[in-house]
Design an enzyme around this catalytic site. Structure first.
Site, PDB file in Angstrom:
ATOM      1  N   THR A 120     -51.296 -22.922   8.514  1.00  0.00           N
ATOM      2  CA  THR A 120     -51.201 -24.800   8.459  1.00  0.00           C
ATOM      3  C   THR A 120     -52.435 -24.941   7.547  1.00  0.00           C
ATOM      4  O   THR A 120     -53.470 -24.300   7.479  1.00  0.00           O
ATOM      5  CB  THR A 120     -51.716 -25.212   9.938  1.00  0.00           C
ATOM      6  N   GLY A 121     -52.151 -26.172   6.797  1.00  0.00           N
ATOM      7  CA  GLY A 121     -53.375 -26.363   5.518  1.00  0.00           C
ATOM      8  C   GLY A 121     -52.786 -26.678   4.439  1.00  0.00           C
ATOM      9  O   GLY A 121     -51.700 -26.241   3.952  1.00  0.00           O
ATOM     10  N   SER A 122     -53.765 -26.770   3.439  1.00  0.00           N
ATOM     11  CA  SER A 122     -53.299 -27.620   2.123  1.00  0.00           C
ATOM     12  C   SER A 122     -52.805 -26.195   1.387  1.00  0.00           C
ATOM     13  O   SER A 122     -52.004 -26.131   0.410  1.00  0.00           O
ATOM     14  CB  SER A 122     -54.552 -27.893   1.364  1.00  0.00           C
ATOM     15  N   THR A 123     -53.521 -24.903   1.726  1.00  0.00           N
ATOM     16  CA  THR A 123     -53.178 -23.871   0.814  1.00  0.00           C
ATOM     17  C   THR A 123     -51.562 -23.154   1.604  1.00  0.00           C
ATOM     18  O   THR A 123     -50.783 -22.793   0.796  1.00  0.00           O
ATOM     19  CB  THR A 123     -54.054 -22.791   0.714  1.00  0.00           C
ATOM     20  N   LYS A 161     -61.708 -20.165  10.848  1.00  0.00           N
ATOM     21  CA  LYS A 161     -60.309 -20.911  10.833  1.00  0.00           C
ATOM     22  C   LYS A 161     -60.426 -22.162  11.754  1.00  0.00           C
ATOM     23  O   LYS A 161     -61.265 -22.138  12.548  1.00  0.00           O
ATOM     24  CB  LYS A 161     -59.380 -20.174  10.973  1.00  0.00           C
ATOM     25  N   GLU A 166     -52.813 -20.956  15.606  1.00  0.00           N
ATOM     26  CA  GLU A 166     -52.747 -19.910  14.431  1.00  0.00           C
ATOM     27  C   GLU A 166     -53.288 -18.614  15.018  1.00  0.00           C
ATOM     28  O   GLU A 166     -52.672 -17.703  14.749  1.00  0.00           O
ATOM     29  CB  GLU A 166     -54.007 -20.292  13.427  1.00  0.00           C
TER      30      GLU A 166
END
Length: 292
Positions: A81-84, A151, A160
């Site tokens: 999960t996340g922008s990357t 994280k 996660e």
């Protein structure tokens, strides 16, 4: 997403894999770093001298590389999960659609990743049916020299960790700004707690010996950001709260802190991921490198 004119031209010019990479990218070399291979350099059109790339372009490159290098047909894949991590999910969807990858099932680590994967047609399962994963790919908020991580900036730390601890390989994808000498000062450490008596749990956490000197702040507004952006307590996908621990100095012993936090009644889990990382793919202004 803002991208360079050269990068946009490449995106528009072809549907082939190489069209998603900037025309030029330099490679950084370091003693403990395994740089991209000659084949990958040719694939991405990498040269020794390159114009500056935007952060989003670098995130896309590293996200795509993680799937290209570590995902094979027939695997069970954990989706971060996340922008990357977004770009890794995007890449997986592309390769399934064009037939490069087949017989893949994936486990998402958040509701928003689940929604993205469904839009891309990625077959999804859960840990209830697939407790063993071949690989998980996710970003991180901080990475120390021992490849320990912070994280949970996006609020998905519990899911996660549940998914990624079950993977044979855990591939972390970051830009170079996430690298640090010691965890803590550069990014608050998230701790997911139960709503019941949350103020008591917050005080208990702050009083732990390993957390001495931290400023424990209850996350407000959106659970996907540790920036206070609302008047209501942030609620995770699991219905819990998050306490962000702000440190002025580097955490001295991350594994010990992880144990103390996990043993605290009222704590569901925390954002320290210690001893889990297989490799870190790093996107920098001068290229992509891999640390193992």
């Amino acid at each position: 997403m803002k991208i360079s004119a050269a990068f946009a031209a490449l995106l528009a010019s072809s549907s082939q894999v190489a069209a998603f990479a900037p025309a030029k990218l330099s490679v950084r070399h370091a003693t403990s770093i395994r740089s991209v291979t000659a084949a990958q350099k040719e694939f991405f059109g990498i040269t020794d001298a390159a114009p500056a790339l935007s952060q989003d372009e670098l995130k896309q490159m590293v996200g795509y590389k993680s799937v290209d290098d570590y995902v094979k047909s027939g695997m069970v894949v954990g989706l971060g999960t996340g922008s990357t991590a977004y770009f890794a999910v995007e890449r997986l969807g592309q390769l399934l659609k064009d037939g490069t990858l087949t017989d893949i099932v994936a486990i998402p680590t958040s509701i928003r990743t689940k929604e993205q994967a469904e839009e891309l047609g990625i077959p999804l399962v859960t840990l209830d049916t697939h407790s063993k994963l071949d690989v998980a790919i996710d970003g991180a908020d901080e990475v120390d020299p021992d490849l320990n991580l912070v994280k949970g900036g996006g609020g998905a730390l519990l899911r996660e960790k549940m998914v990624e601890v079950c993977a044979d390989k855990f591939i972390v994808i970051v830009d170079e700004s996430k690298l640090c000498d010691g965890l803590g000062p550069g990014f608050p450490l998230p701790v997911e707690i139960t709503p019941f008596c949350h103020e008591h749990t917050l005080r208990t956490i702050a009083a732990l010996p390993s957390c001495e000197g931290c400023d424990a702040v209850l996350r407000m507004g959106s659970s996907s950001s540790n920036v206070n952006d609302g008047d209501e307590i942030a609620i995770t996908d699991n219905g819990n709260y998050i306490v962000d621990l702000h440190f002025k100095e580097a955490i001295k012993d991350a594994p010990t802190m992880a144990t103390e936090l996990k043993n605290t009644v009222g704590v569901v889990d925390h954002g320290l991921f210690c001893g889990m990382t297989t490799a870190v793919i790093i996107a920098g202004s001068d290229g992509i490198s891999v640390k193992e």
